[in-house]
Design a protein around this motif. Structure first.
Motif, short mmCIF file in Angstrom:
data_model
loop_
_atom_site.label_atom_id
_atom_site.label_comp_id
_atom_site.label_asym_id
_atom_site.label_seq_id
_atom_site.Cartn_x
_atom_site.Cartn_y
_atom_site.Cartn_z
N ALA A 8 24.81 -130.10 147.38
CA ALA A 8 24.22 -129.73 148.66
C ALA A 8 22.84 -130.35 148.82
CB ALA A 8 24.13 -128.20 148.76
N GLY A 9 22.57 -130.86 150.00
CA GLY A 9 21.27 -131.43 150.29
C GLY A 9 21.08 -132.87 149.87
N PHE A 10 22.05 -133.42 149.17
CA PHE A 10 21.95 -134.81 148.71
C PHE A 10 22.57 -135.73 149.75
CE2 PHE A 10 23.85 -138.45 146.38
CZ PHE A 10 22.67 -139.04 145.94
N GLU A 11 21.81 -136.75 150.18
CA GLU A 11 22.29 -137.71 151.16
C GLU A 11 22.43 -139.07 150.49
OE1 GLU A 11 23.34 -136.88 154.04
OE2 GLU A 11 22.71 -134.79 153.81
N PRO A 12 23.66 -139.50 150.21
CA PRO A 12 23.87 -140.76 149.49
C PRO A 12 23.62 -141.98 150.38
CG PRO A 12 25.96 -139.86 150.18
CD PRO A 12 24.92 -138.84 150.57
N SER A 13 23.19 -143.07 149.77
CA SER A 13 22.99 -144.32 150.51
C SER A 13 23.80 -145.47 149.91
CB SER A 13 21.50 -144.69 150.53
OG SER A 13 21.02 -144.86 149.20
N GLN A 14 23.97 -145.47 148.58
CA GLN A 14 24.71 -146.56 147.96
C GLN A 14 25.18 -146.16 146.57
OE1 GLN A 14 21.90 -149.83 147.75
NE2 GLN A 14 21.02 -149.10 145.84
N VAL A 15 26.11 -146.96 146.04
CA VAL A 15 26.63 -146.78 144.69
C VAL A 15 26.25 -148.01 143.88
CG1 VAL A 15 28.69 -146.51 143.26
CG2 VAL A 15 28.58 -145.42 145.51
N LYS A 16 25.66 -147.81 142.71
CA LYS A 16 25.29 -148.92 141.84
C LYS A 16 26.23 -148.94 140.63
CE LYS A 16 21.04 -150.21 141.15
NZ LYS A 16 19.62 -150.26 140.72
N VAL A 17 26.87 -150.08 140.43
CA VAL A 17 27.79 -150.26 139.30
C VAL A 17 27.17 -151.28 138.35
CG1 VAL A 17 30.11 -150.91 138.58
CG2 VAL A 17 29.76 -149.79 140.79
N ARG A 18 27.05 -150.92 137.08
CA ARG A 18 26.49 -151.80 136.07
C ARG A 18 27.48 -151.93 134.91
NH1 ARG A 18 21.25 -153.35 134.04
NH2 ARG A 18 21.23 -153.56 131.77
N ALA A 19 27.85 -153.15 134.60
CA ALA A 19 28.80 -153.42 133.52
C ALA A 19 28.13 -154.29 132.47
CB ALA A 19 30.05 -154.10 134.06
N GLY A 33 33.41 -153.75 126.83
CA GLY A 33 32.04 -153.43 127.22
C GLY A 33 31.93 -151.99 127.66
N GLN A 34 30.89 -151.70 128.41
CA GLN A 34 30.69 -150.34 128.91
C GLN A 34 30.19 -150.38 130.35
OE1 GLN A 34 28.04 -148.74 125.96
NE2 GLN A 34 26.20 -149.55 126.96
N LEU A 35 30.49 -149.31 131.05
CA LEU A 35 30.26 -149.24 132.49
C LEU A 35 29.45 -148.00 132.83
CD1 LEU A 35 31.39 -150.73 135.13
CD2 LEU A 35 33.10 -148.92 135.15
N THR A 36 28.47 -148.15 133.70
CA THR A 36 27.74 -146.99 134.22
C THR A 36 27.75 -147.07 135.74
OG1 THR A 36 25.63 -148.17 134.02
CG2 THR A 36 26.24 -146.70 132.23
N VAL A 37 28.02 -145.94 136.38
CA VAL A 37 28.08 -145.87 137.84
C VAL A 37 27.16 -144.75 138.30
CG1 VAL A 37 29.55 -145.62 139.87
CG2 VAL A 37 30.48 -146.65 137.77
N THR A 38 26.28 -145.04 139.22
CA THR A 38 25.36 -144.03 139.75
C THR A 38 25.40 -144.05 141.27
OG1 THR A 38 23.52 -145.61 139.59
CG2 THR A 38 23.77 -144.05 137.78
N VAL A 39 25.22 -142.89 141.86
CA VAL A 39 25.14 -142.75 143.31
C VAL A 39 23.69 -142.50 143.66
CG1 VAL A 39 25.92 -141.49 145.34
CG2 VAL A 39 27.48 -141.83 143.41
N GLU A 40 23.13 -143.38 144.48
CA GLU A 40 21.72 -143.30 144.83
C GLU A 40 21.55 -142.77 146.25
OE1 GLU A 40 20.33 -147.28 144.21
OE2 GLU A 40 20.19 -147.02 142.03
N GLY A 41 20.49 -141.97 146.44
CA GLY A 41 20.24 -141.41 147.75
C GLY A 41 18.96 -140.60 147.77
N ARG A 42 18.91 -139.63 148.70
CA ARG A 42 17.72 -138.80 148.87
C ARG A 42 18.07 -137.33 148.72
NH1 ARG A 42 12.62 -140.94 149.42
NH2 ARG A 42 12.09 -139.39 151.01
N GLN A 43 17.22 -136.62 148.02
CA GLN A 43 17.32 -135.17 147.88
C GLN A 43 16.00 -134.61 148.39
OE1 GLN A 43 20.11 -133.63 145.84
NE2 GLN A 43 19.57 -131.77 146.93
N GLY A 44 16.02 -134.10 149.61
CA GLY A 44 14.77 -133.69 150.22
C GLY A 44 13.93 -134.91 150.52
#
Length: 204
Positions: free
Chosen positions: A175-186, A117-128
């Motif tokens: 710089a300036g990015f404040e992460p809150s969570q990581v989303k993993v989708r397979a 299969g295939q995997l996508t990983v994203t880091v979610e948060g706030r920029q400003g």
């Protein structure tokens, strides 16, 4: 039944070995933190500690592969067989906005055919004042184990890590990015996509 009993007996020492190796790995990391001066001897000790850590991580990965197989054999029949997103580990480093990460996938069931299969990983948060979702590949640019593409293909029978061999890779937050969570989708062809989120850790 005999197969399950044998798997139980084989899984117990493997689990104990993982605990032992993880304790040795923690001790090696502590030694690495202690030998931090610029002396030549300290540099040699530092490099030796890094090699020890790499070896222990690889040994733990091998034990985790064995355990994943045994757990797949012993999984209750009522559970759905197939892909599992096990963990997304994060560790702070001594450099601000730099983190170490490792992703672990496994499967439940007795099928010996590779799971592809295939995997996508994203880091979610706030920029400003905006919500932002950044691909993991973007955050690994310039790092030793950088990801070439946002979508990562996988193929394994029982257990797989990202990066390979159970090592940790590094990522850097902009710089300036404040992460809150990581989303993993397979995604596995012909099956419903699997998603899991992991909370970000404090950098302290």
């Amino acid at each position: 039944m005999h197969r399950s009993q044998a798997a139980v007996l084989q899984a117990q020492p493997a689990q104990a070995r993982v605990v032992e190796l993880e304790r040795e790995l923690d001790q090696a990391r502590q030694r690495l933190a202690v030998v931090g001066s610029g002396e030549k001897v300290a540099q040699q000790a530092n490099e030796q500690s890094r090699l020890t850590i790499k070896l222990l991580e690889e040994q733990i990965y091998k034990q985790q592969q064995d355990l994943a197989f045994y757990k797949g054999v012993l999984a209750p029949g009522s559970r759905r067989d197939g892909l599992r997103i096990r963990t997304f580990e994060l560790q702070a480093t001594d450099r601000p906005r730099h983190f170490r990460y490792k992703l672990l996938l496994s499967r439940v069931g007795k099928d010996d055919q590779p799971l592809e299969g295939q995997l996508t990983v994203t880091v979610e948060g706030r920029q400003g004042d905006k919500d932002v979702s950044l691909p993991l590949a973007e955050l690994t640019r310039g790092m030793p184990d950088q990801l070439a593409e946002p979508v990562v293909p996988f193929s394994f029978k029982h257990f797989q890590a990202l990066p390979e061999a159970g090592r940790f890779a590094e990522l850097q937050l902009p710089a300036g990015f404040e992460p809150s969570q990581v989303k993993v989708r397979a995604e596995v062809k012909g099956e419903k996509p699997l998603e899991r989120t992991f909370k970000w850790i404090n950098e302290e």
